[in-house]
Design an enzyme around this catalytic site. Structure first.
Site, PDB file in Angstrom:
ATOM      1  N   TYR A 151      28.000 106.530  85.287  1.00  0.00           N
ATOM      2  CA  TYR A 151      27.057 107.636  85.057  1.00  0.00           C
ATOM      3  C   TYR A 151      25.852 107.172  84.239  1.00  0.00           C
ATOM      4  CZ  TYR A 151      24.960 111.820  83.056  1.00  0.00           C
ATOM      5  OH  TYR A 151      24.062 112.779  82.659  1.00  0.00           O
ATOM      6  N   ARG A 158      17.916 106.622  87.588  1.00  0.00           N
ATOM      7  CA  ARG A 158      17.205 107.877  87.847  1.00  0.00           C
ATOM      8  C   ARG A 158      15.895 107.906  87.075  1.00  0.00           C
ATOM      9  NH1 ARG A 158      20.109 113.548  86.475  1.00  0.00           N
ATOM     10  NH2 ARG A 158      20.638 112.412  84.574  1.00  0.00           N
ATOM     11  N   ARG A 233      17.872 122.433  81.199  1.00  0.00           N
ATOM     12  CA  ARG A 233      19.088 123.254  81.290  1.00  0.00           C
ATOM     13  C   ARG A 233      19.011 124.295  82.401  1.00  0.00           C
ATOM     14  NH1 ARG A 233      23.085 120.415  78.941  1.00  0.00           N
ATOM     15  NH2 ARG A 233      22.372 119.581  76.952  1.00  0.00           N
ATOM     16  N   GLU A 333      32.784 122.101  85.003  1.00  0.00           N
ATOM     17  CA  GLU A 333      31.349 122.344  84.837  1.00  0.00           C
ATOM     18  C   GLU A 333      30.947 123.423  85.840  1.00  0.00           C
ATOM     19  OE1 GLU A 333      28.806 118.844  84.225  1.00  0.00           O
ATOM     20  OE2 GLU A 333      27.509 119.593  85.822  1.00  0.00           O
TER      21      GLU A 333
HETATM   22  C1  3EB Z   1      25.790 117.980  79.796  1.00  0.00           C
HETATM   23  O1  3EB Z   1      25.576 119.095  79.351  1.00  0.00           O
HETATM   24  C2  3EB Z   1      26.774 117.898  80.947  1.00  0.00           C
HETATM   25  O2  3EB Z   1      22.791 114.109  84.328  1.00  0.00           O
HETATM   26  O3  3EB Z   1      21.780 115.503  85.669  1.00  0.00           O
HETATM   27  C3  3EB Z   1      24.944 118.491  83.247  1.00  0.00           C
HETATM   28  C4  3EB Z   1      23.885 118.711  84.125  1.00  0.00           C
HETATM   29  C5  3EB Z   1      25.253 117.192  82.883  1.00  0.00           C
HETATM   30  C6  3EB Z   1      23.137 117.651  84.626  1.00  0.00           C
HETATM   31  C7  3EB Z   1      22.628 115.247  84.790  1.00  0.00           C
HETATM   32  C8  3EB Z   1      24.501 116.134  83.399  1.00  0.00           C
HETATM   33  C9  3EB Z   1      23.442 116.354  84.261  1.00  0.00           C
HETATM   34  O4  3EB Z   1      25.274 116.948  79.350  1.00  0.00           O
HETATM   35  C10 3EB Z   1      26.404 116.919  81.967  1.00  0.00           C
END
Ligand code: 3EB
Length: 340
Positions: A151, A158, A233, A333
């Site tokens: 990841y 990315r 978010r 999630e």
């Molecule tokens: C977090 O809150 C959980 O890497 O695009 C959530 C949404 C999370 C998107 C991303 C990662 C990503 O960090 C992980």
């Protein structure tokens, strides 16, 4: 409407957001409807079709039968392919997707960089350049330790592939690990090494929304990797009629909460979702028009997650998918849409 949005301009054109729904219908019938921008199938049993608007997603549904996810806009839709990229566009909205085999492109970092470069170069030639929402599905997401976790390598690639394209701010996003079964139509893909990235863009900008309970992901401290995750978010879509909600888990501040406690993680995730709605100026709660996805790490947890969500979010369409959160201690999630 959105706090901190002192400069909302009146939209030149009202862009009514795509309608997103889960449908137990034949793919051909869905694709034949005017205004179908995209259709997503899930898992190894997903249908086969050549239409570029159709994307088989390498995540298994956890309740049979698994529906299609359908995106619809007001108007005619054109579509095409360019190499590894497929796209469709209509009424000011754009769907684009790439599917790449990591074996052919040098591993998770280089493949993520390529995927984002391909998408960015395509978008640069389109009127729909404002990316609202992106999904990223990669295999074995938690394999490797520390900065070498897949990841974290994906996050580096990315960011490199995004270049300066997102300098005004990141889109809402999801990044989830698939279990590599691969689609029966995936052809050359070795399932576990498939990187899939797909997005929704518009010809007008949306409004990024952060969660006051959480540190913004791009400000996560060094312990989460050399390159912090590049996402917002949530995104209030241009017409201000829909909030596109990023993958949301039991993260408080920047820390994972309630290790190994599924119920507590679910409750914390719902608290994060409610805070996000409030901060976006939306009414509390979800409703029957606001579809969600829940990504569940352990298949055995599916009935429990379903029961929890049915009790806490009655009537809300929830699609349960077997997928791994990018932090190994997190079990579930949730992402989705909230219609105003
Ligand atoms: C977090 O809150 C959980 O890497 O695009 C959530 C949404 C999370 C998107 C991303 C990662 C990503 O960090 C992980």
């Amino acid at each position: 409407m959105v706090p901190g949005s002192e400069s909302i301009q009146p939209a030149a054109l009202e862009r009514r957001a795509p309608r997103i729904s889960y449908r137990h219908e034949a793919l051909a019938a869905v694709l034949a409807e005017t205004g179908t921008l995209a259709a997503l199938g899930f898992g190894a049993g997903a249908p086969l079709h050549d239409d570029p608007r159709y994307l088989p997603v390498p995540l298994e549904g956890m309740e049979a039968p698994t529906p299609l996810e359908v995106w619809q806009v007001d108007g005619e839709v054109e579509h095409g392919r360019e190499g590894a990229l497929r796209w469709s566009a209509g009424a000011g909205w754009l769907f684009a997707a790439v599917d790449l085999d990591e074996h052919a492109h040098g591993g998770p970092r280089a493949t993520a960089e390529l995927a984002y470069r391909l998408l960015r170069e395509f978008l640069a030639r389109r009127p729909e350049q404002h990316v609202q929402r992106i999904w990223n599905y990669l295999g074995a997401i938690n394999q490797g330790d520390g900065d070498a976790e897949r990841y974290k390598l994906f996050c580096e690639g990315r960011a490199a592939g995004m270049g300066e394209f997102f300098r005004e701010g990141f889109p809402a996003a999801t990044a989830i690990g698939h279990h590599g079964a691969g689609h029966h139509g995936a052809g050359h893909h070795a399932g576990g090494q498939q990187l899939q990235v797909y997005l929704l863009a518009c010809d007008q900008p949306g409004q990024r929304v952060e969660n006051p309970r959480q540190v913004s992901a791009w400000r996560y401290p060094r312990q989460y990797g050399r390159t912090p995750p590049s996402f917002a978010r949530a995104m209030a879509l241009p017409g201000q009629d829909v909030l596109a909600i990023s993958g949301t888990a039991a993260v408080v501040g920047h820390s994972s909460a309630h290790e190994d406690d599924l119920d507590a993680q679910l409750a914390e995730t719902l608290a994060n979702l409610e805070t996000l709605l409030a901060h976006a100026g939306m009414p509390a709660g979800f409703d029957t028009h606001s579809p969600l996805k829940a990504y569940v790490r352990h298949a055995a947890d599916a009935p429990h997650v379903l029961g929890f969500l049915a009790a806490r979010l009655p009537g809300v369409p929830v699609l349960l998918l077997h997928g791994d959160v990018c932090r190994r201690e997190l079990l579930v999630e949730i992402d989705g849409w909230r219609y105003a």
